[in-house]
Design a protein around this motif. Sequence first.
Motif, PDB file in Angstrom:
ATOM      1  N   ASP A  15       8.598 -16.368   7.245  1.00  0.00           N
ATOM      2  CA  ASP A  15       7.791 -16.004   8.421  1.00  0.00           C
ATOM      3  C   ASP A  15       6.771 -14.929   8.065  1.00  0.00           C
ATOM      4  N   ARG A  16       7.175 -13.964   7.231  1.00  0.00           N
ATOM      5  CA  ARG A  16       6.263 -12.890   6.829  1.00  0.00           C
ATOM      6  C   ARG A  16       5.119 -13.440   5.989  1.00  0.00           C
ATOM      7  N   ALA A  17       5.455 -14.342   5.058  1.00  0.00           N
ATOM      8  CA  ALA A  17       4.422 -14.934   4.206  1.00  0.00           C
ATOM      9  C   ALA A  17       3.470 -15.791   5.031  1.00  0.00           C
ATOM     10  N   PHE A  44      -0.850 -22.012   0.390  1.00  0.00           N
ATOM     11  CA  PHE A  44       0.059 -22.820   1.204  1.00  0.00           C
ATOM     12  C   PHE A  44       1.355 -23.113   0.434  1.00  0.00           C
ATOM     13  N   SER A  45       1.217 -23.473  -0.846  1.00  0.00           N
ATOM     14  CA  SER A  45       2.398 -23.825  -1.637  1.00  0.00           C
ATOM     15  C   SER A  45       3.332 -22.626  -1.799  1.00  0.00           C
ATOM     16  N   THR A  46       2.755 -21.435  -1.912  1.00  0.00           N
ATOM     17  CA  THR A  46       3.577 -20.225  -2.037  1.00  0.00           C
ATOM     18  C   THR A  46       4.373 -19.972  -0.772  1.00  0.00           C
ATOM     19  N   VAL A  47       3.729 -20.157   0.376  1.00  0.00           N
ATOM     20  CA  VAL A  47       4.441 -19.963   1.652  1.00  0.00           C
ATOM     21  C   VAL A  47       5.550 -21.007   1.803  1.00  0.00           C
ATOM     22  N   PHE A  51       9.655 -20.322   2.149  1.00  0.00           N
ATOM     23  CA  PHE A  51      10.590 -20.881   3.133  1.00  0.00           C
ATOM     24  C   PHE A  51      11.758 -21.563   2.425  1.00  0.00           C
ATOM     25  N   ALA A  52      11.466 -22.244   1.325  1.00  0.00           N
ATOM     26  CA  ALA A  52      12.529 -22.940   0.587  1.00  0.00           C
ATOM     27  C   ALA A  52      13.542 -21.958   0.016  1.00  0.00           C
ATOM     28  N   ARG A  62       9.688 -25.721   8.827  1.00  0.00           N
ATOM     29  CA  ARG A  62       8.432 -24.997   8.676  1.00  0.00           C
ATOM     30  C   ARG A  62       7.708 -25.437   7.400  1.00  0.00           C
ATOM     31  N   ALA A  63       8.464 -25.630   6.325  1.00  0.00           N
ATOM     32  CA  ALA A  63       7.858 -26.056   5.057  1.00  0.00           C
ATOM     33  C   ALA A  63       7.168 -27.407   5.222  1.00  0.00           C
TER      34      ALA A  63
END
Length: 290
Positions: A15-17, A44-47, A51-52, A62-63
Amino acid sequence: AMLAWKNSGLLDAGDRAEALLRQMQKYYYDHDDYVDLEPNTVCFSTVISTFANSGAHHGAERAESLLEEMLQLYGSGSHDKVEPNTVTYTSVIEAWVATGRGGAIERAEKIVEQMEELSAAGNRNVAPSAITYNLLIKGVEKCQVVDNSSKAEKAHGILQRMQDRYESRDCHAKPNVRTYNAVFQACAATPSDSNNETKQHAIMVVLKLVRDMKKRNIDVDKYTYPAAMKACANLYNNSNNNDYSNAAIDEIFQRCCHDGMLDPMVLSHVRRVAPRYLEKVTGMPATSVK
């Protein structure tokens, strides 16, 4: 900053990312001077990966939602910096696997199928990698399989599909030692209340793949024989005829010794279900074999 949240291990890291991602989008859309802040594939991939890794209950949803957002943005033709790639899709699969929930492996498998279809259509940037398939097999071990197939059948099927695609040159993802180890672990995770037919089939899968590794010149590592023997031990049923199980344990044990890979973990699995066999092959009391 996103990477910091990814590596934080906090439950709300995803959520923070994502909040940082939304802040970047706001500056990009609201201010002409911040064109360099347009979020790209890496952002996007980092966020998604955050989540993962977070363990949050809603992480997988979310992912996948972020992946869908990327597809919409890229498909619009005005955001060519957000094209999803293999890493993006694989991170979504990782998020589903991490949930351990029933239905998660089926959801992850559908994502792999999307990757295969897009790759076959010419988009090699989303071709499944060995890591992608290995994660999918890991999901079979960790998650409840809700269709009618057993864990052994499901995991073996994924490996075979991977092998077939590699041999037909549909992808470059060649099964490796981690692929085989993951199948052994999935077989070992067969529920203890499974019927004898399911357990025997799982042992057959383990033995076949141990032999296949030799045929395909895939070198074993320190995890291979412990995983294979753990599967045989977990699938052993003391109340029934175990001729096939005993034969499998013997062959795998002999191969392990031949390869110089015998270790305490292998011995402990054999000792657990076949102490007399261990005494026979070592000439020592099973309890004294370390």
